[in-house]
Design a protein around this motif. Structure first.
Motif: not given
Length: 252
Positions: A21-32, A42-50
């Motif tokens: 199944x396709x999951x669209x995930x949104x992240x907020x990361x430093x630009x520089x 953000x990796x914690x959020x990614x882990x929770x989604x997985x």
């Protein structure tokens, strides 16, 4: 408390295929350019989604997760965390209120004294000495001493929002009795995950170790006279590195 971040952040999104199944995930990361600790949330959020995808699949198969508040059996395991998380947790402890900090330091010290006495400490502070082939036997011996994680309070994690990625990934569907005796032949039926964010981070961020992991119980001693990996790249690139490591395919 830690100083506020001076980074400028951008919002990005990506599609990740989890169990078909396709999951669209949104992240907020430093630009520089930033370091791994700057994208850990953000990796914690990614882990929770997985993990959520794995848990949903398990429930559909009629096997509900048996982990619950107050159990804490798994918190006496060796808990292999990434190098970057070792430094982040060390700093978290340093910023705790004085009385709480004293309690946590004392728990780490007590654990160190115990593992020095039983002869495991020299390898815990040098995890490269634990080969892949002997890791399972070593971890079972470690678990047999029933030394709880210093952050465990009355069966619950006192740093639950900041807990390591590997802790987020560890869920089971079996009777907790089997968890309490993993070496006696009882089956540990873990929640199947499509990929491991914690493994991807260990490999991608390693600097001081061969395998990229540090035992949770040894982080205070291990981080002495060591520096967090100095690799620096825009947050989007660091995140892309992790996702490509998880999926073994380019992410655009």
């Amino acid at each position: 408390m830690p100083k506020p971040s001076a980074h400028t952040y951008i919002n990005i999104s990506t599609n990740l295929r989890l169990f078909g199944q396709e999951h669209q995930l949104s992240f907020r990361v430093p630009q520089k350019p930033c370091r791994w600790n700057d994208v850990l949330e953000q990796l914690q959020y990614l882990t929770d989604e997985v993990v959520s995808a794995g848990t949903a699949k398990t429930i559909r198969e009629g096997k509900p997760v048996s982990c619950g508040k107050g159990c804490g059996i798994c918190c006496s395991q060796i808990v292999p965390i990434s190098e970057v998380e070792a430094f982040v947790l060390r700093d978290l402890i340093r910023h705790l209120p004085a009385m709480r900090r004293k309690i946590i330091y004392a728990r780490f010290a007590t654990a160190q004294q115990h593992f020095e006495k039983v002869g495991l400490w020299s390898r815990l502070i040098n995890p490269d000495a634990i080969s892949v082939e002997e890791y399972q036997d070593f971890s079972l011996e470690y678990f047999s001493y029933n030394i709880p994680c210093p952050f465990l309070d009355e069966g619950s994690c006192s740093i639950h929002p900041q807990r390591p990625l590997v802790c987020r990934e560890y869920l089971v569907t079996n009777d907790p009795i089997a968890c309490a005796n993993p070496g006696n032949g009882k089956v540990i039926d873990g929640v199947e995950l499509p990929s491991s964010v914690s493994d991807a981070l260990k490999v991608s961020s390693r600097s001081n170790t061969k395998y990229g992991w540090v035992p949770m119980i040894a982080i205070l001693k291990w981080t002495e006279n060591k520096a967090m990996i100095k690799q620096s790249a825009p947050g989007q690139e660091l995140l892309r590195t992790i996702i490509e490591s998880m999926t073994a395919r380019p992410v655009t």
